[in-house]
Design a protein around this motif. Sequence first.
Motif, PDB file in Angstrom:
ATOM      1  N   UNK A 299      25.863 -10.775 -16.780  1.00 35.98           N
ATOM      2  CA  UNK A 299      26.001 -11.805 -17.806  1.00 35.98           C
ATOM      3  C   UNK A 299      24.993 -11.603 -18.932  1.00 35.98           C
ATOM      4  N   UNK A 300      23.786 -11.196 -18.578  1.00 34.17           N
ATOM      5  CA  UNK A 300      22.751 -10.994 -19.590  1.00 34.17           C
ATOM      6  C   UNK A 300      23.112  -9.831 -20.494  1.00 34.17           C
ATOM      7  N   UNK A 301      23.572  -8.749 -19.906  1.00 34.50           N
ATOM      8  CA  UNK A 301      23.957  -7.597 -20.713  1.00 34.50           C
ATOM      9  C   UNK A 301      25.104  -7.967 -21.644  1.00 34.50           C
ATOM     10  N   UNK A 302      26.079  -8.698 -21.126  1.00 37.66           N
ATOM     11  CA  UNK A 302      27.251  -9.047 -21.923  1.00 37.66           C
ATOM     12  C   UNK A 302      26.865  -9.960 -23.091  1.00 37.66           C
ATOM     13  N   UNK A 303      25.902 -10.864 -22.853  1.00 41.50           N
ATOM     14  CA  UNK A 303      25.535 -11.802 -23.907  1.00 41.50           C
ATOM     15  C   UNK A 303      24.666 -11.161 -24.982  1.00 41.50           C
TER      16      UNK A 303
ATOM     17  N   UNK B 152      29.826  -2.536  -9.762  1.00 41.26           N
ATOM     18  CA  UNK B 152      29.916  -3.531 -10.831  1.00 41.26           C
ATOM     19  C   UNK B 152      28.766  -3.388 -11.830  1.00 41.26           C
ATOM     20  N   UNK B 153      27.593  -3.103 -11.324  1.00 37.12           N
ATOM     21  CA  UNK B 153      26.457  -2.897 -12.232  1.00 37.12           C
ATOM     22  C   UNK B 153      26.634  -1.622 -13.041  1.00 37.12           C
ATOM     23  N   UNK B 154      27.229  -0.615 -12.444  1.00 38.01           N
ATOM     24  CA  UNK B 154      27.518   0.644 -13.148  1.00 38.01           C
ATOM     25  C   UNK B 154      28.523   0.404 -14.274  1.00 38.01           C
TER      26      UNK B 154
ATOM     27  N   UNK C 187      35.354  -9.475 -10.621  1.00 40.26           N
ATOM     28  CA  UNK C 187      34.501  -9.113 -11.748  1.00 40.26           C
ATOM     29  C   UNK C 187      33.853 -10.330 -12.380  1.00 40.26           C
ATOM     30  N   UNK C 188      32.568 -10.208 -12.677  1.00 41.97           N
ATOM     31  CA  UNK C 188      31.833 -11.295 -13.328  1.00 41.97           C
ATOM     32  C   UNK C 188      32.300 -11.467 -14.766  1.00 41.97           C
ATOM     33  N   UNK C 189      32.472 -10.344 -15.471  1.00 41.10           N
ATOM     34  CA  UNK C 189      32.978 -10.360 -16.843  1.00 41.10           C
ATOM     35  C   UNK C 189      34.390  -9.819 -16.848  1.00 41.10           C
ATOM     36  N   UNK C 190      35.265 -10.428 -17.617  1.00 42.97           N
ATOM     37  CA  UNK C 190      36.654  -9.978 -17.659  1.00 42.97           C
ATOM     38  C   UNK C 190      36.855  -8.835 -18.653  1.00 42.97           C
TER      39      UNK C 190
ATOM     40  N   UNK D 183      24.892 -10.767 -10.761  1.00 43.01           N
ATOM     41  CA  UNK D 183      25.635 -11.558 -11.755  1.00 43.01           C
ATOM     42  C   UNK D 183      24.792 -11.824 -12.995  1.00 43.01           C
ATOM     43  N   UNK D 184      23.493 -12.118 -12.792  1.00 41.78           N
ATOM     44  CA  UNK D 184      22.592 -12.342 -13.926  1.00 41.78           C
ATOM     45  C   UNK D 184      22.550 -11.117 -14.834  1.00 41.78           C
ATOM     46  N   UNK D 185      22.430  -9.942 -14.215  1.00 40.91           N
ATOM     47  CA  UNK D 185      22.337  -8.700 -14.976  1.00 40.91           C
ATOM     48  C   UNK D 185      23.592  -8.485 -15.806  1.00 40.91           C
TER      49      UNK D 185
END
Length: 202
Positions: free
Chosen positions: A147-151, A118-120, A43-46, A143-145
């Motif tokens: 990280x961008x959503x999370x930020x 992961x995008x879902x 997972x990109x985000x934990x 990964x960009x998508x």
Amino acid sequence: MTPKHEKQEFVTVLVRDPRIQKEDSWHSYINYEIFIHTNSMCFTRKTSCVRRRFREFVWLRQRLQSNAVLIQLPELPSKTPFFNMNNPQHVDHRRQGLQEFLEKILQNALLLSDSRLHLFLQTQLSPEDIEACVSGQTKYSVADAILKFASLHRRFPIEDGERKKGKIDADSDSESSSSGLGHSSDDSISHGCKASPASEES
């Protein structure tokens, strides 16, 4: 030497907080908060939190199955013409079924390698935009998508033209007779996680 149990990976998924969203003057639907907490390197985000509706779960299952034909995917909660979004028991039964579906999906290493999953789970991209991202038709990577959503804590900006590409072939939600796709308004994403400010009723 670090004990083995300290390195054990886990993925916790919760489907919770069902909310009725108005699609238009005549149609409504329910979306659910999907909360992920994990230490998995997959997972990109934990930690992440998005909202999805039943139709999008149907789409996800179809795509995962088409990419893993030898795997028998778990079933989604059955659709019933008697589903009543104002009946707490009906809604909670579906919520439990959706959570069990994701729990089983996340135990399979092959399915866990699918970028669509992961995008879902970690962005608010629509099914069409998930497909566009996975197939390399967007300027941003998977990964960009994420990280961008999370930020930003909001939907990842959708590039012009991507929003209008095709339509998903998933069935309509049983609680709505509308044929609209996914999030017809930003109501469904403005709530965010329970811990976020302004996450209560709109």
